[in-house]
Design an enzyme around this catalytic site. Structure first.
Site, PDB file in Angstrom:
ATOM      1  N   CYS A   1      -4.041  14.477  -8.750  1.00 50.00           N
ATOM      2  CA  CYS A   1      -4.808  15.688  -8.510  1.00 50.00           C
ATOM      3  C   CYS A   1      -6.128  15.649  -9.297  1.00 50.00           C
ATOM      4  O   CYS A   1      -6.662  14.568  -9.559  1.00 50.00           O
ATOM      5  CB  CYS A   1      -3.972  16.928  -8.859  1.00 50.00           C
ATOM      6  SG  CYS A   1      -4.675  18.439  -8.160  1.00 50.00           S
TER       7      CYS A   1
ATOM      8  N   ASP B   1      -0.353  23.304 -14.774  1.00 52.78           N
ATOM      9  CA  ASP B   1      -0.620  24.677 -14.349  1.00 52.78           C
ATOM     10  C   ASP B   1       0.221  25.648 -15.162  1.00 52.78           C
ATOM     11  O   ASP B   1      -0.260  26.719 -15.539  1.00 52.78           O
ATOM     12  CB  ASP B   1      -0.352  24.825 -12.843  1.00 52.78           C
ATOM     13  CG  ASP B   1      -1.383  24.031 -12.041  1.00 52.78           C
ATOM     14  OD1 ASP B   1      -1.156  22.850 -11.780  1.00 52.78           O
ATOM     15  OD2 ASP B   1      -2.440  24.609 -11.744  1.00 52.78           O
TER      16      ASP B   1
HETATM   17  P1  RI2 Z   1      -7.279  21.741 -15.317  1.00 54.16           P
HETATM   18  C1  RI2 Z   1      -4.879  22.011 -10.581  1.00 54.16           C
HETATM   19  O1  RI2 Z   1      -4.360  22.865  -9.580  1.00 54.16           O
HETATM   20  C2  RI2 Z   1      -3.999  20.784 -10.711  1.00 54.16           C
HETATM   21  O2  RI2 Z   1      -2.605  21.084 -10.551  1.00 54.16           O
HETATM   22  C3  RI2 Z   1      -4.332  20.375 -12.140  1.00 54.16           C
HETATM   23  O3  RI2 Z   1      -3.386  19.451 -12.671  1.00 54.16           O
HETATM   24  C4  RI2 Z   1      -4.260  21.717 -12.827  1.00 54.16           C
HETATM   25  O4  RI2 Z   1      -4.862  22.640 -11.889  1.00 54.16           O
HETATM   26  C5  RI2 Z   1      -4.936  21.758 -14.180  1.00 54.16           C
HETATM   27  O5  RI2 Z   1      -6.293  21.633 -14.012  1.00 54.16           O
HETATM   28  P2  RI2 Z   1      -5.293  23.308  -8.304  1.00 54.16           P
HETATM   29  O6  RI2 Z   1      -6.194  24.402  -8.837  1.00 54.16           O
HETATM   30  O7  RI2 Z   1      -7.087  23.102 -15.955  1.00 54.16           O
HETATM   31  O8  RI2 Z   1      -6.041  22.097  -7.845  1.00 54.16           O
HETATM   32  O9  RI2 Z   1      -6.889  20.634 -16.261  1.00 54.16           O
HETATM   33  O10 RI2 Z   1      -4.299  23.821  -7.272  1.00 54.16           O
HETATM   34  O11 RI2 Z   1      -8.649  21.558 -14.688  1.00 54.16           O
END
Ligand code: RI2
Length: 325
Positions: A143, A212
């Site tokens: 991701c 998350d």
């Molecule tokens: P940071 C994202 O979720 C991913 O799951 C990623 O690992 C997590 O948020 C943490 O992201 P999505 O918003 O806070 O893409 O490290 O559904 O940027």
């Protein structure tokens, strides 16, 4: 550090938008224009900043309408507890028996405080995580975690020769964002479909993923596919670390409250009309058991999954956390 007076400039610099209503922020979080657990935390807090700045209702209705607004924001993306904790931080900052102007000021100042805290804690997490990365290492990530990307770029900028494997993360392909960001920083990247992770895991030295939500018992909620990558890592005897500022730790999970896994629109996966009679599942996250997580890199250092409960008790013990339940 951000100041009250330059919050609008800060947000414009981060997201290229001038948000004039909290509903606009809520819509952009729900659509994932604003995404990433740290970002959705900061921006949900900022949405309350807009609410409080613009509030012209009856003073006696301020608290109720603030809580209603927070509840609407809470429901935009139910899995990342960073969003909930940002809202709780602001809601816990007000004293409901003070005059409305005092409460408005408390909201505005607590948003700035949270924004700065979220920014500085991500800086520290990235710095501490970069120290886990050895020269010559191959790192797998999944991701698009800003904390992870910053840790990898930090390690590279320190002169470490690293290679990154990035799973593209269907259906919204955030892993492609990671691949482009790292390649743009001059880091060799190998991007692959999610199901290729195990095939190449034998080459990998360490897995770094974002988070998350981290629950009271140390379970990791992260982008769908993380659990499978964790199983592949264990299969190969490779450590998996998650990078999580402590506002991604879930106080609610202490009571055994189950973390909801967001189910997004099937149309993100495939053209529904091409699959008559087929139920298309689109869970946005999965949960990885604590035994598959070597450590949680926080702004305060590396926390083992079994010690998450202590961090949650210390950090949230005096906060009211039942606004949304
Ligand atoms: P940071 C994202 O979720 C991913 O799951 C990623 O690992 C997590 O948020 C943490 O992201 P999505 O918003 O806070 O893409 O490290 O559904 O940027």
């Amino acid at each position: 550090m951000y100041r009250e007076t330059d919050m609008k400039t800060a947000v414009r610099g981060l997201y290229g938008e001038d948000y004039i209503s909290w509903e606009q922020v809520a819509n952009d979080i729900e659509s994932m224009y604003i995404r990433g657990a740290n970002d959705i935390g900061r921006m949900s807090a900022y949405a309350l900043h807009i609410f409080a700045s613009n509030y012209e209702g009856k003073p006696e209705n301020f608290v109720h309408e603030l809580e209603q607004t927070a509840s609407s924001l809470f429901h935009t993306r139910p899995t990342a507890v960073s969003l909930e904790n940002a809202l709780l931080f602001v809601l816990n900052s007000i004293d409901p028996v003070t005059p409305v102007e005092k409460m408005r000021e408390s909201v505005l100042s607590s948003v700035v405080e949270f924004f700065n805290y979220a920014t500085s804690s991500q800086d520290m997490v990235a710095r501490l995580a970069s120290e886990l990365i050895e020269d010559g290492a191959i790192i797998h990530t999944h991701c698009n975690s800003t904390a992870v990307v910053r840790a990898l770029i930090g390690a590279s900028n320190e002169g470490k020769n690293i290679t990154v494997h990035s799973t593209e993360s269907r259906p919204r392909y955030q892993g492609r964002i990671t691949a482009r960001q790292l390649a743009g920083a001059g880091i060799p990247v190998k991007m692959m479909v999610d199901s290729a992770a195990r095939l190449y895991m034998d080459e990998v030295d360490v897995v770094l993923v974002g988070a998350d939500t981290i629950t009271y018992r140390g379970e990791l909620y992260n982008k769908i596919g993380t659990h499978q990558i964790a199983l592949a890592a264990r299969d190969c005897g490779i450590p998996l670390y998650t990078l999580a500022e402590t506002f991604k730790f879930s106080p609610r999970s202490k009571a055994g409250e189950h973390t909801l896994i967001e189910l997004r629109d099937s149309g993100e996966v495939a053209k529904v009309e091409d699959f008559a009679g087929v139920e298309i599942l689109n869970p946005s996250f999965d949960h990885t058991p604590p035994e598959l997580v070597r450590g949680i890199v926080t702004e305060g250092g590396i926390v083992s999954p079994e010690n998450v409960s202590k961090v949650i008790d210390e950090k949230y013990g005096n906060m009211r956390t039942d606004y949304f339940y």
